[in-house]
Design an enzyme around this catalytic site. Structure first.
Site, PDB file in Angstrom:
ATOM      1  N   TRP A 136       0.821  -1.215   0.000  1.00  0.00           N
ATOM      2  CA  TRP A 136       0.000   0.000   0.000  1.00  0.00           C
ATOM      3  C   TRP A 136       0.851   1.258   0.000  1.00  0.00           C
ATOM      4  O   TRP A 136       0.564   2.208  -0.725  1.00  0.00           O
ATOM      5  CB  TRP A 136      -1.000  -0.004   1.155  1.00  0.00           C
ATOM      6  CG  TRP A 136      -2.132  -0.945   0.883  1.00  0.00           C
ATOM      7  CD1 TRP A 136      -2.472  -2.064   1.593  1.00  0.00           C
ATOM      8  CD2 TRP A 136      -3.080  -0.878  -0.212  1.00  0.00           C
ATOM      9  NE1 TRP A 136      -3.558  -2.689   1.009  1.00  0.00           N
ATOM     10  CE2 TRP A 136      -3.944  -1.981  -0.090  1.00  0.00           C
ATOM     11  CE3 TRP A 136      -3.261   0.004  -1.279  1.00  0.00           C
ATOM     12  CZ2 TRP A 136      -4.985  -2.226  -0.996  1.00  0.00           C
ATOM     13  CZ3 TRP A 136      -4.300  -0.239  -2.183  1.00  0.00           C
ATOM     14  CH2 TRP A 136      -5.148  -1.346  -2.030  1.00  0.00           C
TER      15      TRP A 136
ATOM     16  N   ASP B 247      -1.750   6.788   6.065  1.00  0.00           N
ATOM     17  CA  ASP B 247      -2.860   5.987   5.547  1.00  0.00           C
ATOM     18  C   ASP B 247      -3.214   4.992   6.649  1.00  0.00           C
ATOM     19  O   ASP B 247      -2.478   4.040   6.903  1.00  0.00           O
ATOM     20  CB  ASP B 247      -2.423   5.258   4.271  1.00  0.00           C
ATOM     21  CG  ASP B 247      -3.502   4.324   3.728  1.00  0.00           C
ATOM     22  OD1 ASP B 247      -4.581   4.210   4.339  1.00  0.00           O
ATOM     23  OD2 ASP B 247      -3.252   3.700   2.667  1.00  0.00           O
TER      24      ASP B 247
ATOM     25  N   LYS C  30     -12.741  -1.020   6.119  1.00  0.00           N
ATOM     26  CA  LYS C  30     -12.005  -2.027   6.882  1.00  0.00           C
ATOM     27  C   LYS C  30     -12.528  -2.061   8.318  1.00  0.00           C
ATOM     28  O   LYS C  30     -12.872  -3.107   8.835  1.00  0.00           O
ATOM     29  CB  LYS C  30     -10.500  -1.752   6.904  1.00  0.00           C
ATOM     30  CG  LYS C  30      -9.751  -1.559   5.565  1.00  0.00           C
ATOM     31  CD  LYS C  30     -10.232  -2.336   4.415  1.00  0.00           C
ATOM     32  CE  LYS C  30      -9.635  -2.151   3.039  1.00  0.00           C
ATOM     33  NZ  LYS C  30      -8.389  -1.578   2.796  1.00  0.00           N
TER      34      LYS C  30
END
Ligand SMILES: *Cc1c(COP(=O)(O)O)cnc(C)c1O
Length: 360
Positions: free
Chosen positions: A102, A172, A196
């Protein structure tokens, strides 16, 4: 009705009381005669839902008053561009820490908008550990330093906060926001897709220190300009209203569990059950450095990947789904976000033991 234990990395399992309440309120929210989906985002009913969600997020994370909380669309991948569009122009360059898939993706996207310096990369450990601060090469002239606090695919998580001096830290937090207490004042900006650990997909939360606003690149779309969104209470365009409503219910549920400290304890207890078993077994393997292991996403590999399909099939037949690892790394991955009860993890470990006894 049977509900499975859903170990999906996202969109992920949601707290059952939240889903029940949403079902009850589906056709008529609080006597309004409407579903939340049908409400004007500028009507008093939705404004009350919005204000409550915002207040709960501020309370749970202890967000200081000099931070804006924006409810946007575009997801974390959208933010990979939106963050540099809004922040990088102050100096034209930014530092990125590469700790997994990511953060690598974030750095690649940011390079479209300015100069990206790799402050540190975990490639030497093949992304199984977070490099210590001493190994970081930070540029004091960077507009910000970007990290991914929890690498959802690789399974490493920051259990410390990098010291970036006066350079704003950007994180993030898509896959670990609201999983533990954080000190928001140590960050210039935090972003997270909701799906999530916070609600359904479609909602992206941005928490940004006000003094960082006002440097957007001229090409920045107005809907993705933090300053414009902040001045308009995230309603410059229509925000993802239903996702905000569900996130509000999730936040209320997290508060009822006792807030961030209590939730962190629960998450630690859950992760411990799984990691202790993995470490005791020679059939399963988790290669992540112990001090950097994620409490949210636990990748593991079977001794022989020819057994993967049988493992997944057996799990499915016992009501445990979405355990297949990310296609880029293979193996298995158990995502155990806030809404996964410890019983789900216990049942998984019980099954893993049985599978090992039969196939080990
Ligand atoms: C899931 C995830 C993303 C991608 O989110 P989208 O909603 O698909 O944009 C980005 N970063 C992290 C850490 C994630 O877990």
């Amino acid at each position: 009705m049977t509900r499975v234990f859903n170990f999906s990395p996202g969109p992920a399992t949601l707290p059952e009381p939240v889903l029940r309440q949403a079902a009850e309120e589906m056709l008529d929210w609080h006597g309004s005669g409407m579903s939340v989906m049908e409400m004007s985002h500028r009507g008093k009913e939705f404004i009350s839902i919005y204000d409550e969600a915002q207040a709960l997020l501020r309370e749970l994370l202890g967000i200081p008053d000099n931070y804006k909380v924006l409810f946007m669309q575009g997801g974390a991948i959208g933010e990979n561009a939106i963050v540099p569009m809004n922040l990088i122009a102050r100096t034209g360059k930014a530092d990125y820490a590469l700790t997994g898939d990511w953060s690598k993706k974030s750095a690649k996207e940011a390079a479209n908008f300015g100069t990206v310096n790799v402050a540190v990369s975990a490639d030497a450990s093949r992304f199984t550990a977070i490099p210590k601060q001493a190994a970081w090469k930070l540029d004091p002239g960077a507009a910000y330093v970007h990290i991914c606090s929890n690498e959802t695919i690789g399974g490493v998580q920051f259990h410390w906060t990098p010291d970036t001096g006066p350079v704003p830290l950007v994180a993030d937090m898509s896959s670990d926001i609201l999983s533990r207490p954080i000190d928001v004042s140590q960050y210039g900006l935090i972003y997270a897709g909701a799906q999530k650990n916070m609600g359904p997909s479609g909602l992206t939360v941005v928490i940004v220190r006000e003094d960082l606003l006002g440097h957007a690149l001229p090409v920045t779309p107005s809907a993705f300009n933090y300053k414009i969104q902040g001045e308009n209470d995230s309603m410059y365009n229509t925000p993802p209203t239903y996702a905000i409503y569900i996130a509000g219910l999730v936040l209320k549920y997290f508060k009822s569990l006792g807030g961030m400290k209590a939730i962190e304890e629960r998450n630690r207890a859950k992760a411990r059950v799984l990691y202790e078993f993995l470490d005791s077994s020679s059939f399963y393997r988790n290669p992540i450095a112990r001090e950097d292991r994620s409490l949210m996403n636990v990748p593991f590999w079977l001794k022989d990947d020819k057994l993967d399909a049988a493992f997944l099939k057996g799990a499915q037949s016992r009501g445990m789904i979405q355990l297949k690892g990310h296609r880029s790394v293979g193996g298995m991955r158990a995502s155990i976000y806030n809404a996964m009860p410890i019983e789900g993890v216990q049942q998984l470990v019980k099954y893993m033991k049985e599978f090992e006894a039969e196939n080990g």
